[in-house]
Design a protein around this motif. Structure first.
Motif, mmCIF file in Angstrom:
data_model
loop_
_atom_site.group_PDB
_atom_site.id
_atom_site.type_symbol
_atom_site.label_atom_id
_atom_site.label_comp_id
_atom_site.label_asym_id
_atom_site.label_seq_id
_atom_site.Cartn_x
_atom_site.Cartn_y
_atom_site.Cartn_z
ATOM 1 N N HIS A 330 0.835 -1.197 0.000
ATOM 2 C CA HIS A 330 0.000 0.000 0.000
ATOM 3 C C HIS A 330 0.870 1.248 0.000
ATOM 4 N N GLU A 331 0.247 2.339 -0.394
ATOM 5 C CA GLU A 331 0.951 3.617 -0.471
ATOM 6 C C GLU A 331 1.238 4.144 0.927
ATOM 7 N N ILE A 332 2.411 4.729 1.087
ATOM 8 C CA ILE A 332 2.803 5.391 2.323
ATOM 9 C C ILE A 332 3.388 6.748 1.941
ATOM 10 N N PRO A 333 3.541 7.665 2.874
ATOM 11 C CA PRO A 333 4.126 8.965 2.520
ATOM 12 C C PRO A 333 5.496 8.811 1.867
ATOM 13 N N GLY A 334 5.618 9.311 0.651
ATOM 14 C CA GLY A 334 6.898 9.296 -0.047
ATOM 15 C C GLY A 334 7.289 7.970 -0.641
ATOM 16 N N GLY A 335 6.352 7.006 -0.736
ATOM 17 C CA GLY A 335 6.747 5.731 -1.301
ATOM 18 C C GLY A 335 5.676 4.670 -1.209
ATOM 19 N N TRP A 336 6.107 3.418 -1.060
ATOM 20 C CA TRP A 336 5.194 2.274 -1.049
ATOM 21 C C TRP A 336 5.708 1.249 -0.047
ATOM 22 N N TYR A 361 12.374 4.933 -4.225
ATOM 23 C CA TYR A 361 11.061 4.616 -4.781
ATOM 24 C C TYR A 361 10.960 5.081 -6.235
ATOM 25 N N GLY A 362 11.458 6.284 -6.511
ATOM 26 C CA GLY A 362 11.451 6.758 -7.891
ATOM 27 C C GLY A 362 12.277 5.863 -8.800
ATOM 28 N N GLU A 363 13.430 5.417 -8.322
ATOM 29 C CA GLU A 363 14.286 4.536 -9.116
ATOM 30 C C GLU A 363 13.688 3.134 -9.234
ATOM 31 N N PHE A 364 13.030 2.686 -8.187
ATOM 32 C CA PHE A 364 12.314 1.408 -8.225
ATOM 33 C C PHE A 364 11.305 1.412 -9.369
#
Length: 542
Positions: A330-336, A361-364
């Motif tokens: 699930h989504e969390i602040p600033g990522g997953w 997270y962006g690179e993921f």
């Protein structure tokens, strides 16, 4: 964490011309060719001990049964483990860390009477045992001679994959390996513990308990043998048998750091540890056994940490009722947040975030998300000055100078950590070839030469080229395509590609599979324990 090859690689990938060259190379047609024979990296200079027969080694081993254990001992008045092996091998005094100059590493399947199982631990107390024979036909249990608390003994222990099978140089193997004899009724009767010195602190006794279940069916496994030992007792091993409900319990144990292993016929051996019971108390283990594939038992190092019932398994408040409605990820602040490789309950797992400007997270997502790099299998941690996080298919390393995360050459890292023999014996991974083959070549020639190792098996070559950017996700080949028995395999910088000759539960003959670098690194013990301990989903608060 990266080799100079890695830095050059990033520059090369950025070049359109070289990218075109690489993909043109991948388009080569397969040619009829024999498997490439590769040379392992050269070993350090070896000593030359006098010749000895295996029968003499076993005679020497039996002669000293019952001699008391003495740390540092090297005489018949008392032995430690390496002093005992040094004596019966007649090689002069060695330790577990220095046995390498009089031994050669061998595979588990090549063990013969008089060989040894060595567990060197740099900066810590290691252990070494003399191999006598297999105790079970599936090679899950083994008879050994060893010097440990309280004395030199001949006994059965579980085959531990952390030990390296080794053979003394100049030994003549004149003792055929016998079929496993029936185990005597008292084959693993607990030994009397030595009386602690008067100054030893007084703590309440320790208790270890738990249950053994079938990993596939979740049903209890009755009559499983559960081994337990403490490092403070120099690897002294005792065992208990599970009841009809798969449960076990051992009370009134000396305080210590305990590890465990479980064995049952038809299953792989499962190792777990360590439980900190140095001040007494109770630890509870859940040991899930994976059904063995074929007639031989494998072994694996479990990652779940045993806990005391009064301590939470994850960093969840013990006074809180954990929610039961969170999705697996699930989504969390600033990522997953992902729990697929941990609790599978949405509560315990691993977060992938852009916290602190480190944009994992962006690179993921850039690298393809779960399909590209798999689920996370660790938290963030520091390694060689870099922030890294392990995914199933590789380890992401944050590179602040370019603002990107790069996949590391994880199989090169395992080579540097001395894991080649473990990889060969337990993950059928070829040894890397000597890097001298690249000497004097230009970078395009290095790439062409390395990619040529993919050619002998077209399905392997096709699997390598099936990802969008094979150099990013797989790296270059570091071995030839080798025959591993029931499959062919090629080792890459970041993965292993396997081509199966026969049907196996996870693939049919002619199909290819990929051994994920992050998962294998975790299993090999490259990831710190603090990093692989699941965390609580951040949306639940503190």
């Amino acid at each position: 964490m990266e080799l100079s090859l890695r830095h050059v690689l990033r520059i090369v990938i950025a070049s359109f011309v070289l990218s075109a060259f690489v993909f043109a190379a991948l388009a080569w047609n397969a040619e009829a060719a024999t498997d490439t024979v590769t040379s392992p990296r050269t070993n350090a200079a070896k000593a030359n001990p006098d010749p000895i027969k295996a029968s003499k080694v076993l005679e020497n081993a039996r002669k000293y049964i019952g001699v008391r254990y003495v740390y540092g001992g090297y005489t018949a008045r008392g032995f430690d483990c390496s002093g005992y092996v040094s004596t019966i091998w007649e090689i002069g005094r060695r330790t577990t860390d220095t046995m390498g100059d009089v031994t050669q590493n061998i595979a588990k399947g090549d063990l013969l009477p008089g060989d040894a199982l060595n567990y060197p631990q740099q900066g810590k107390i290691g252990h070494i045992r003399i191999f006598d024979k297999w105790a079970t036909a599936d090679r899950g249990l083994v008879w050994v001679f060893e010097a440990t608390e309280p004395e030199v003994m001949h006994r059965v222990v579980p085959y531990d994959p952390r030990y390296i099978p080794v053979r003394r140089l100049n030994i003549t193997s004149d003792v055929p390996i016998p079929p496993p004899p029936p185990l005597p009724p008292d084959w693993n009767k607990p030994r009397a513990k030595p009386i602690p010195p008067p100054s030893a602190p007084k703590y309440p006794p320790a208790t270890i308990a738990g249950w053994v279940t079938d990993e596939k069916t979740a049903k209890p496994v009755a009559k499983a043998r559960v081994f337990y030992w403490t490092e403070s007792d120099q690897y002294s091993v005792s065992s208990v048998v599970t009841g009809a409900d798969g449960s076990f319990a051992v009370a009134n144990l000396p305080p210590g750091m305990y590890e465990m292993a479980a064995y049952a016929h038809g299953y792989d051996v499962e190792f777990r540890g360590a439980a900190d019971l140095r001040t007494g108390g109770r630890a509870q283990f859940e040991l899930k056994l994976a059904p063995a594939i074929g007639d031989l038992a494998g072994a694996r190092i479990g990652t779940a940490v045993p806990t005391r019932p009064d301590q939470p398994a994850r960093d969840v408040r013990p006074d809180a009722d954990p929610p039961t409605t969170l999705p697996l990820d699930h989504e969390i602040p600033g990522g997953w947040f992902f729990s697929q490789t941990a609790g599978r309950d949405g509560i315990g797992g691993f977060a992938v975030t852009d916290e602190g400007g480190i944009r994992f997270y962006g690179e993921f997502k850039r690298l393809g998300g779960v399909q590209g790099v798999g689920y996370p299998v660790s938290r963030r941690y520091q390694y060689k000055g870099f922030t890294v996080q392990a995914m199933q298919k590789g380890i992401l390393q944050w590179r602040p100078e370019v603002g990107q995360a790069w996949l590391t050459n994880v199989f090169d890292e395992m080579h540097d950590a001395g894991k080649d023999e473990w990889l060969l014996g337990f993950r059928s991974t070829p040894r890397p070839m000597d890097s001298a083959i690249d000497t004097g070549k230009s970078w395009p020639q290095v790439i062409a030469g390395r990619l040529a190792f993919l050619k002998p098996r077209l399905p392997i070559q096709s699997r390598y080229g099936s990802v969008g950017d094979p150099l990013t996700f797989f790296g270059l080949p570091t071995s030839g395509t080798e025959d591993m028995g029931n499959h062919y395999a090629i080792r890459l910088q970041r993965a292993v590609i396997q081509l199966w000759k026969v049907d196996v539960p996870w693939a049919k003959a002619g199909e290819t599979t990929v051994a994920n670098g992050g998962d294998v690194a975790k299993e090999a013990g490259l990831l710190p324990a603090s990093a692989i301990a699941p965390q609580r989903s951040p949306i639940l608060g503190r």
